[in-house]
Design an enzyme around this catalytic site. Sequence first.
Site, PDB file in Angstrom:
ATOM      1  N   SER A 244      29.231  39.408  53.105  1.00  0.00           N
ATOM      2  CA  SER A 244      29.324  40.761  53.398  1.00  0.00           C
ATOM      3  C   SER A 244      30.739  41.033  52.889  1.00  0.00           C
ATOM      4  O   SER A 244      31.818  40.357  53.268  1.00  0.00           O
ATOM      5  CB  SER A 244      29.253  41.172  54.788  1.00  0.00           C
ATOM      6  OG  SER A 244      29.431  42.518  55.005  1.00  0.00           O
TER       7      SER A 244
ATOM      8  N   ARG B 175      44.999  39.439  37.337  1.00  0.00           N
ATOM      9  CA  ARG B 175      44.650  37.783  37.971  1.00  0.00           C
ATOM     10  C   ARG B 175      43.603  37.918  39.028  1.00  0.00           C
ATOM     11  O   ARG B 175      42.900  37.044  38.933  1.00  0.00           O
ATOM     12  CB  ARG B 175      46.202  37.651  38.375  1.00  0.00           C
ATOM     13  CG  ARG B 175      47.090  37.323  37.253  1.00  0.00           C
ATOM     14  CD  ARG B 175      46.872  36.578  36.121  1.00  0.00           C
ATOM     15  NE  ARG B 175      47.986  36.636  35.105  1.00  0.00           N
ATOM     16  CZ  ARG B 175      48.122  37.647  34.083  1.00  0.00           C
ATOM     17  NH1 ARG B 175      47.518  38.649  34.187  1.00  0.00           N
ATOM     18  NH2 ARG B 175      49.185  37.265  33.503  1.00  0.00           N
TER      19      ARG B 175
ATOM     20  N   GLU C 183      40.441  38.236  37.506  1.00  0.00           N
ATOM     21  CA  GLU C 183      40.340  37.143  36.529  1.00  0.00           C
ATOM     22  C   GLU C 183      39.835  35.919  37.401  1.00  0.00           C
ATOM     23  O   GLU C 183      38.848  35.071  36.966  1.00  0.00           O
ATOM     24  CB  GLU C 183      41.663  36.571  35.843  1.00  0.00           C
ATOM     25  CG  GLU C 183      41.403  35.678  34.636  1.00  0.00           C
ATOM     26  CD  GLU C 183      42.657  35.616  33.735  1.00  0.00           C
ATOM     27  OE1 GLU C 183      42.983  35.818  32.928  1.00  0.00           O
ATOM     28  OE2 GLU C 183      43.787  34.785  34.726  1.00  0.00           O
TER      29      GLU C 183
END
Lengths: 163, 163, 163, 163, 163, 163, 163, 163, 163, 163
Positions: free
Chosen positions: B136, B110, B113
């Site tokens: 960064s 997840r 995703e």
Amino acid sequence: MSPSNIGTPDHPVATLDASLAPRLPTSSTTLFTAKKAKNLTFQAIGEALGRDEVAVAALFYGQAKATSADIGALAELLEIPQEQLEAELGEWPDRGRSIDLPPKDPLLYRLFEIMQNYGYAYKAVMNEKFGDGIMSAIAFSTKVEKESDEVGDWVKITLRGKW
Amino acid sequence: MSPSNIGTPDHPVATLDASLAPRLPTSSTTLFTAKKAKNLTFQAIGEALGRDEVAVAALFYGQAKATSADIGALAELLEIPQEQLEAELGEWPDRGRSIDLPPKDPLLYRLFEIMQNYGYAYKAVMNEKFGDGIMSAIAFSTKVEKESDEVGDWVKITLRGKW
Amino acid sequence: MSPSNIGTPDHPVATLDASLAPRLPTSSTTLFTAKKAKNLTFQAIGEALGRDEVAVAALFYGQAKATSADIGALAELLEIPQEQLEAELGEWPDRGRSIDLPPKDPLLYRLFEIMQNYGYAYKAVMNEKFGDGIMSAIAFSTKVEKESDEVGDWVKITLRGKW
Amino acid sequence: MSPSNIGTPDHPVATLDASLAPRLPTSSTTLFTAKKAKNLTFQAIGEALGRDEVAVAALFYGQAKATSADIGALAELLEIPQEQLEAELGEWPDRGRSIDLPPKDPLLYRLFEIMQNYGYAYKAVMNEKFGDGIMSAIAFSTKVEKESDEVGDWVKITLRGKW
Amino acid sequence: MSPSNIGTPDHPVATLDASLAPRLPTSSTTLFTAKKAKNLTFQAIGEALGRDEVAVAALFYGQAKATSADIGALAELLEIPQEQLEAELGEWPDRGRSIDLPPKDPLLYRLFEIMQNYGYAYKAVMNEKFGDGIMSAIAFSTKVEKESDEVGDWVKITLRGKW
Amino acid sequence: MSPSNIGTPDHPVATLDASLAPRLPTSSTTLFTAKKAKNLTFQAIGEALGRDEVAVAALFYGQAKATSADIGALAELLEIPQEQLEAELGEWPDRGRSIDLPPKDPLLYRLFEIMQNYGYAYKAVMNEKFGDGIMSAIAFSTKVEKESDEVGDWVKITLRGKW
Amino acid sequence: MSPSNIGTPDHPVATLDASLAPRLPTSSTTLFTAKKAKNLTFQAIGEALGRDEVAVAALFYGQAKATSADIGALAELLEIPQEQLEAELGEWPDRGRSIDLPPKDPLLYRLFEIMQNYGYAYKAVMNEKFGDGIMSAIAFSTKVEKESDEVGDWVKITLRGKW
Amino acid sequence: MSPSNIGTPDHPVATLDASLAPRLPTSSTTLFTAKKAKNLTFQAIGEALGRDEVAVAALFYGQAKATSADIGALAELLEIPQEQLEAELGEWPDRGRSIDLPPKDPLLYRLFEIMQNYGYAYKAVMNEKFGDGIMSAIAFSTKVEKESDEVGDWVKITLRGKW
Amino acid sequence: MSPSNIGTPDHPVATLDASLAPRLPTSSTTLFTAKKAKNLTFQAIGEALGRDEVAVAALFYGQAKATSADIGALAELLEIPQEQLEAELGEWPDRGRSIDLPPKDPLLYRLFEIMQNYGYAYKAVMNEKFGDGIMSAIAFSTKVEKESDEVGDWVKITLRGKW
Amino acid sequence: MSPSNIGTPDHPVATLDASLAPRLPTSSTTLFTAKKAKNLTFQAIGEALGRDEVAVAALFYGQAKATSADIGALAELLEIPQEQLEAELGEWPDRGRSIDLPPKDPLLYRLFEIMQNYGYAYKAVMNEKFGDGIMSAIAFSTKVEKESDEVGDWVKITLRGKW
């Protein structure tokens, strides 16, 4: 309009990379072209639609579904024929195909690198805090904020998902 | 100790998956074994060390470098011989090798995703807000918080990095 | 015990493939060894635990989290020291690592083939039936049933997930 | 027509993603274009053809072979010249090429994730129930149903294959 | 015994490659070790079991399921304790994991190359001969024969599967 | 013409998948278009050319080199200008690029699955029968036959290669 | 012995990389260990066996099959018990698994790079010289020679295969 | 012209595979088209340019850089406007992109297979002959020769590179 | 010894990551263990051997070949039996296998990212400066320097290779 | 203009490979076409812009962002309408997509090979010199220089990044 709502020669508004377009729905080209013509930032469009700018950008990249209200507001703001926008945004999104994994662009890579380095740490802390389960990537909202201090500028990304 | 600082039968503390151990430094096994024996959550260890729990978890997974002070505090809290911990944590971390890309565990997936779906949206918004550059992943901090409302629990992850 | 609850020479109970064990948690080896010694099918164990047999099999493969009640019932049924089972099942599952993608075993491959061939058809029908969204793989239950007619035996798999 | 048989602005009928079209046979574009013009859901078309809506969607995506009867009914319902449809649907399907593995769209991914997580559990239970063998992905039918309770909507997918 | 039933120094019987063993079930090592000790070819074992030699070889490599009768005959022929063989062969086969894809061994590669070069030709001819459908890889038998003429030796492989 | 030599609405002749054409030589499109116009099966063309139908199909897919005689016969049978066919078939074939590995189409996949499951069994039996060496994929012929019994239809594929 | 037949501190004989050994048959470790103990180059062993040094090296790496004569000569020269060598070299070689593709070692990479850059050029020239067909990699011999001129040393590799 | 310098119906000159052209520079299409029109083999062109035919073929495939002299000779021989050729061949070659790795064409695959099987053998022999270092793939020449004996034709490829 | 030649608790000397060791030759473990025991940096060892510290580190990782003089100096400095070191370093290096591509460690990734982003720019500039050819990675030296200014520390890497 | 600022027939200026163009932004084609028409090297353009030639080349390949000043200078020097250049260079760069990993071109491959072989050596030396951290690939500059001695020409690449 506020200064962060329009593009300038040295700080242009985001447009669509031509080599990316074939992997995105037709609506992406339509929307980005109109955005460029109007010279509007996502912040400007987000304010006009009453939605967060990241959600608007996701909609432009075909990663989110527009409501009828969104389509109406976008058509008016960007001067796109409403009928055309309804047809093009009427598809159910086929999400996630725009990006290579791992991404090669340094900025996109940094985001994956964070998940790569902190993945198991997040999981361990979440399991201890919430028990077994997952964080939803659907019942989910996210935003990007800019913070500045004496060291310089900082990006703050917040991810908030239902457990 | 507070309830969220120790494990219970139905809510055990995070331990190290045996099949993951060979891809991690020796210190990971040492630290997780002692953590389990003491039955401490990362929150408990974080409080004892004065560091955020995600940073502590990252250190346990070999993704971050421990300072002398960290090593001293960990040795005392977890009752590990300080000499052993100094030797094992004395390596420069070889980060990121613990995770497969894309990850197969649903929780880890997840997180990727989200980056996959929102990647270009984040990039477009950041470019418009900050100009060209990157966020960064090193001058960087992160935390996990738990929020609850009538719908249930929500995970809130914050990423903050220098531009 | 009913005939489908114990193994026979020509219809042995499912055991753990030795080459798969290193990719699974320690508990998998413990549980499958005891299951073999008792010669019990997953149906028999499911009935004893009051859970569906597929859920029990998923727990044996380390894909699901056992509750305290599960651990107690398993320890008694399979005669495994409860303490050992609590320790081994006390890990938060790192799911999905047991399987190659695409799988090479013909039976496993057929399941993926179905999703490969019907994937977009499912998506189109679900979008039309439910609107935008996803079917949860977490708030989810599944079962396997056997049906017979004059043609022979049929496997019926049901997947049920929250939208 | 029943409400679930036609599209509305906020709940449009499924159309064909433009970036997917080149990986599908010509018939897919023809059929989806006509479906959009008629504003029909797969349920409506399925009822007219006397076939399950998932089977119809699979036929639209080029994953299944149309019979002469299907072609006649489709030509009439969608007002496509029968000759054109016969020519385009006269190819033997080259199945499965429409989807990436693993899929990136969250909804498609969830379906694979279920097979990934439950794969060995299904196999073990099937072996114990049926002996050695495989479930056919060809002598096979499947359907999607919608169930609602106080928690919300549930998707129920049934897969039924010959052993 | 006939000459083709036993190994000779220049024409030894097939044994198990040590680097392949960890990817196969325990039974493979047991069976190949006993086969080597008895110095028997697959033809010899096939004759003793009343099965085709390719089917026997597939059983040795863990790609096929042994019946009780097979186990009894193998135990007697190869002088392996029947109990041990029953336990080791009692697993449901996890097929296909022994081979890399594409294979690097020249002989294995040639077999894949044939399917790669003739794949669509086979499909087109089968579709024309049989209509839509597939050839079963399960209701399936295969054999290897040696034919010789003035040019030299020829391998003849026959694949026969239910449509 | 015999019934198996021409296509019918429910049993059309094999044509070229449009999404496959760009990966094949120009001759493939020319030949398949003419074959469709003439409504001929590969069996019909094979009989006219005096070659096996699989070899003809391989030639159509650009996997085999046509002789002058083949070109003449094809030009006449399919009414293609001989000059055009000579130019298009005058390339040395760049074989094997038409197929993905592993293939996603169920029929093509079954052929690879057989090689995957029986690969080492074939190798072991061949080594015992023939000694060290390989089966040629070049000095090679193959055919597809249809056999029927009370159970139904069977596909019989024969591969014959020089050792 | 000639100078190029034994190793010196600055020019040691080739040995077996420890991390490569698990991917090779047992015989490789046996042979390389004895070779090191005797301090012999492949040239020395090739002369003793009456075979080209590259063929001998391929045999050491398990890529070629030893004859009875080879085994006898190797056993005597390297003082390995003949029985052990017969058993270890009695396997039918499973070739090609020792090398990654593309290889990472610079010397191995250069060899692949040549084939990558000249591949189609070789094919075009061979087709024009020999017609359709392939160069055998089995009825094949190869050698490495050293040539020196004023510029320095040159490696000359010759590949000779049956068309 | 000598017989091996021009194409015949059964032995045509090498041309450019249409599906390969987009991965090659524009000059490849120009050169192969003219070569076909003139019906010349690489041997004929090599003789006219005073260069080895393999080097000429590599130049046609964009793997080598043409000199001014080469361009002049090619323009004259193939009747291509010199200006056009200068422009098209004026690019610095981006080598090696024409070929897939591993290649699927049987002839190209055999060349890689040789390197795969003999790679470590070559390395070991070269290290013993030359010490540490590599064979240059740049200061390098190569040729293809045809040898015939009573068994048939043999391909002899020579690779010669600076150490 | 100078401060940068020995390790301190907060700035330890580089050691060998345990999970990396199996992919490296035996000598790497021997050398890094002795280095740690002596608490020496690569700078210290480089000064003792009269070689650049990067070259020494490459030798420790098995990427470079040690001379007799190197072995003698290392044996003395690190108090390793010279015989053991000669045996272990007597292998011809099998270079480059220690690193994944793309690397996951952020520091290693940055180095690849530079080549990924600037690759074609370097090539274009080199072609314009040097003509066709390549930069040698063998006749090659490299070093790492530290530069500091008011902004902080800078890493300066120099690569120098023969054209 | 100095000799190294313009192209000659045998030493042409760098142009854009046609097969690479679709993976780069539109500006790359515009800029390279104008550069070719003016026959200018990157050194010439760098001098005109007051920037290092590698940075200019990176800008041409779409890997770096142009400032308003750069755009003005480029438009004037290359005689491109300023408006067009502003529009085309107004995109935020999507970096790194131009190159395959690992690259196949020998020159590009050498650069990656260096990082592959020296990667861990660089990391170990940097950790000892600088402590934990990374070298920035963003706050970064790089240049290519040509050095000549009696042996020939040497390429010297310098990378300088903030720690």
